[in-house]
Design a protein around this motif. Sequence first.
Motif, PDB file in Angstrom:
ATOM      1  N   ARG A  94       0.841  -1.201   0.000  1.00 42.85           N
ATOM      2  CA  ARG A  94       0.000   0.000   0.000  1.00 42.85           C
ATOM      3  C   ARG A  94       0.865   1.236   0.000  1.00 42.85           C
ATOM      4  O   ARG A  94       1.918   1.273   0.646  1.00 42.85           O
ATOM      5  CB  ARG A  94      -0.877  -0.019   1.253  1.00 42.85           C
ATOM      6  N   ASN A 101      -5.715   4.778   1.704  1.00 41.85           N
ATOM      7  CA  ASN A 101      -5.312   4.155   0.433  1.00 41.85           C
ATOM      8  C   ASN A 101      -5.509   2.649   0.514  1.00 41.85           C
ATOM      9  O   ASN A 101      -5.148   2.019   1.508  1.00 41.85           O
ATOM     10  CB  ASN A 101      -3.851   4.454   0.124  1.00 41.85           C
ATOM     11  N   GLU A 102      -6.063   2.084  -0.553  1.00 41.16           N
ATOM     12  CA  GLU A 102      -6.351   0.651  -0.522  1.00 41.16           C
ATOM     13  C   GLU A 102      -5.087  -0.177  -0.648  1.00 41.16           C
ATOM     14  O   GLU A 102      -4.055   0.283  -1.143  1.00 41.16           O
ATOM     15  CB  GLU A 102      -7.328   0.275  -1.655  1.00 41.16           C
ATOM     16  N   GLN A 103      -5.205  -1.428  -0.203  1.00 41.70           N
ATOM     17  CA  GLN A 103      -4.111  -2.382  -0.325  1.00 41.70           C
ATOM     18  C   GLN A 103      -4.232  -3.123  -1.652  1.00 41.70           C
ATOM     19  O   GLN A 103      -5.336  -3.442  -2.104  1.00 41.70           O
ATOM     20  CB  GLN A 103      -4.134  -3.374   0.840  1.00 41.70           C
TER      21      GLN A 103
ATOM     22  N   PHE B  34     -14.055  -0.944   2.929  1.00 38.44           N
ATOM     23  CA  PHE B  34     -13.583  -1.432   1.635  1.00 38.44           C
ATOM     24  C   PHE B  34     -14.365  -2.682   1.237  1.00 38.44           C
ATOM     25  O   PHE B  34     -14.792  -3.466   2.088  1.00 38.44           O
ATOM     26  CB  PHE B  34     -12.095  -1.810   1.706  1.00 38.44           C
ATOM     27  N   TYR B  36     -13.588  -5.960  -1.442  1.00 40.30           N
ATOM     28  CA  TYR B  36     -12.663  -6.651  -2.327  1.00 40.30           C
ATOM     29  C   TYR B  36     -13.372  -7.872  -2.912  1.00 40.30           C
ATOM     30  O   TYR B  36     -14.261  -8.451  -2.285  1.00 40.30           O
ATOM     31  CB  TYR B  36     -11.425  -7.130  -1.572  1.00 40.30           C
ATOM     32  N   LYS B  49     -14.278   1.868  -2.022  1.00 41.60           N
ATOM     33  CA  LYS B  49     -14.052   2.223  -0.635  1.00 41.60           C
ATOM     34  C   LYS B  49     -14.900   3.430  -0.248  1.00 41.60           C
ATOM     35  O   LYS B  49     -15.252   4.258  -1.112  1.00 41.60           O
ATOM     36  CB  LYS B  49     -12.572   2.514  -0.369  1.00 41.60           C
TER      37      LYS B  49
END
Lengths: 114, 114
Positions: A94, A101-103, B34, B36, B49
């Motif tokens: 990240r 901030n997304e992973q 989030f 995924y 997100k």
Amino acid sequence: DGGITQSPKYLFRKEGQNVTLSCEQNLNHDAMYWYRQDPGQGLRLIYYSQIVNDFQKGDIAEGYSVSREKKESFPLTVTSAQKNPTAFYLCASRNKGSSYNEQFFGPGTRLTVL
Amino acid sequence: AQSVAQPEDQVNVAEGNPLTVKCTYSVSGNPYLFWYVQYPNRGLQFLLKYITGDNLVKGSYGFEAEFNKSQTSFHLKKPSALVSDSALYFCAAAMNTGFQKLVFGTGTRLLVSP
């Protein structure tokens, strides 16, 4: 799977052996993570690193070790002390510029203990 | 303790119908949320997100999610499902301070039938 690679894709280990899982990223991210995924349990954090030469234990660090000698690399060693290592292991990175901030995740390594 | 719940192990929907995958969270403060998606034997791919602001968040592949603070929910939605949407979906939450430690739900398998 972006710019994160994990190798090998499949790994078989005999009981009592240590094995090392590779994780490399070319995204210039400072933060890197290792997760373990078991069926029906979601992802659990093993270790994380926010900067080179620094890392912290996650929720299930026992029986695992890591190093962070280079920004691009964050290898995970599964030691013989890990009682139930058979699982799917995911590495992520990240940009830590903002905490939201997304992973980004790698493709994973499936480890099986024989 | 922080937690994320995905109450449905599996959601079945016919192609062309709207879909909803549910997520509730228990995180102190104002969380970042989030979604995924994971295809078989692959890593996780980021969908969308919520940080702050508009409660309806739009993401990749036509997915959107609605943040509801009073119900502590962040349900994933899509107006018209595709067979190719069939996958495992994870909801995750992080506190909006400092290091981003994600807490994952256990996942919901979405099966879209032709």
